[in-house]
Write a protein that holds these residues in place. Sequence first.
Motif, PDB file in Angstrom:
ATOM      1  N   SER A   1      -1.566   4.156  -4.394  1.00 59.03           N
ATOM      2  CA  SER A   1      -1.622   3.828  -2.901  1.00 59.03           C
ATOM      3  C   SER A   1      -0.282   4.485  -2.520  1.00 59.03           C
ATOM      4  O   SER A   1       0.767   3.817  -2.623  1.00 59.03           O
ATOM      5  CB  SER A   1      -1.718   2.277  -2.712  1.00 59.03           C
TER       6      SER A   1
ATOM      7  N   HIS B   1      -2.827  -0.769  -7.360  1.00 56.75           N
ATOM      8  CA  HIS B   1      -3.857  -1.791  -6.962  1.00 56.75           C
ATOM      9  C   HIS B   1      -5.092  -1.609  -7.370  1.00 56.75           C
ATOM     10  O   HIS B   1      -5.694  -0.368  -7.571  1.00 56.75           O
ATOM     11  CB  HIS B   1      -3.395  -2.303  -5.425  1.00 56.75           C
TER      12      HIS B   1
ATOM     13  N   GLU C   1     -10.570   1.004   1.761  1.00 53.32           N
ATOM     14  CA  GLU C   1     -10.341   2.177   0.680  1.00 53.32           C
ATOM     15  C   GLU C   1     -11.110   3.222   0.187  1.00 53.32           C
ATOM     16  O   GLU C   1     -10.807   4.134  -0.448  1.00 53.32           O
ATOM     17  CB  GLU C   1      -9.594   1.490  -0.742  1.00 53.32           C
TER      18      GLU C   1
ATOM     19  N   HIS D   1       0.828  -1.146  -0.044  1.00 56.81           N
ATOM     20  CA  HIS D   1      -0.063   0.165   0.142  1.00 56.81           C
ATOM     21  C   HIS D   1       0.834   1.220  -0.198  1.00 56.81           C
ATOM     22  O   HIS D   1       0.274   2.531  -0.051  1.00 56.81           O
ATOM     23  CB  HIS D   1      -1.010  -0.138   1.013  1.00 56.81           C
TER      24      HIS D   1
ATOM     25  N   HIS E   1      -0.011   4.917   1.438  1.00 54.30           N
ATOM     26  CA  HIS E   1      -0.367   4.943   2.842  1.00 54.30           C
ATOM     27  C   HIS E   1       0.177   3.755   3.493  1.00 54.30           C
ATOM     28  O   HIS E   1       0.253   2.765   2.994  1.00 54.30           O
ATOM     29  CB  HIS E   1      -1.801   5.122   2.887  1.00 54.30           C
TER      30      HIS E   1
HETATM   31 MN   LIG Z   1      -4.252   1.360  -0.778  1.00 58.80          MN
END
Ligand SMILES: [Mn+2]
Length: 240
Positions: A175, A153, A200, A142, A177
């Motif tokens: 992503s 993703h 998400e 992520h 985070h």
């Molecule tokens: Mn993510």
Amino acid sequence: MSNQVVVGIPAGVVNVKGTARYYINEADVKGIIKAGGIPVMIPSQARDFVDYYVESCDGFFFTGGPDVLPSFYGEEPHVKMGFSDIQRDRLELSLAKKALAAGKKALGICRGLQVLNVALGGTLYQDLESEYEKTTHPLIRHFQAAPTTEPTHYVQIEDKTRLHNLFGSRWLVNSHHHQAVRQVAAGLKITARAQDGVIEGLESQVNDQVLAVQWHPEIQVVTDSKMQKIFDNFVEHLRA
Ligand SMILES: [Mn+2]
């Protein structure tokens, strides 16, 4: 000009060559302006004036940024917790609580989604890699190494949500985070998850007050123009 809507955007502090400055990323401002909203900066030191901002803005945009201090959701800092800004936390949590209580609407992106969840009583994973309980799938990456303009993703999107109206049931997102929502706050529902189950997207359960995503549409919009729809949808709902 009665159709104009004003969007308050809290700003954090960044140190530029020894000078503390308030900042909002340009991409966030662009997203609001392109959608037809008027952006207004709310500096984190202006916490005493939260009531004024709640009254004078039509909606609020909580943007990406540092980690929310875990003391705000009743935890001690995990060893992998990242940089935080207590002034910004205090402003944003106060603003989110008061704005939502006053019936105002909010858009949350990345940290913004997490701030809205914490303001309403939810909790976070302080560090996905060390805290995420593995469910049916192993944790995916992520915190992408690829540029944030590139999606990495998929997210699976729930039916009958604003997100589903914009993207359908599956979409490729970026992503950036290392934290995520753990316990979803009362009043919010999950609208999207990654393959590993990481949350998400969040929206209000019974009204259109909250629209929030964990990825960065304001940056992905460079390679995927559909990302502007999140800003357009938010501003449309402010007009309604
Ligand atoms: Mn993510």
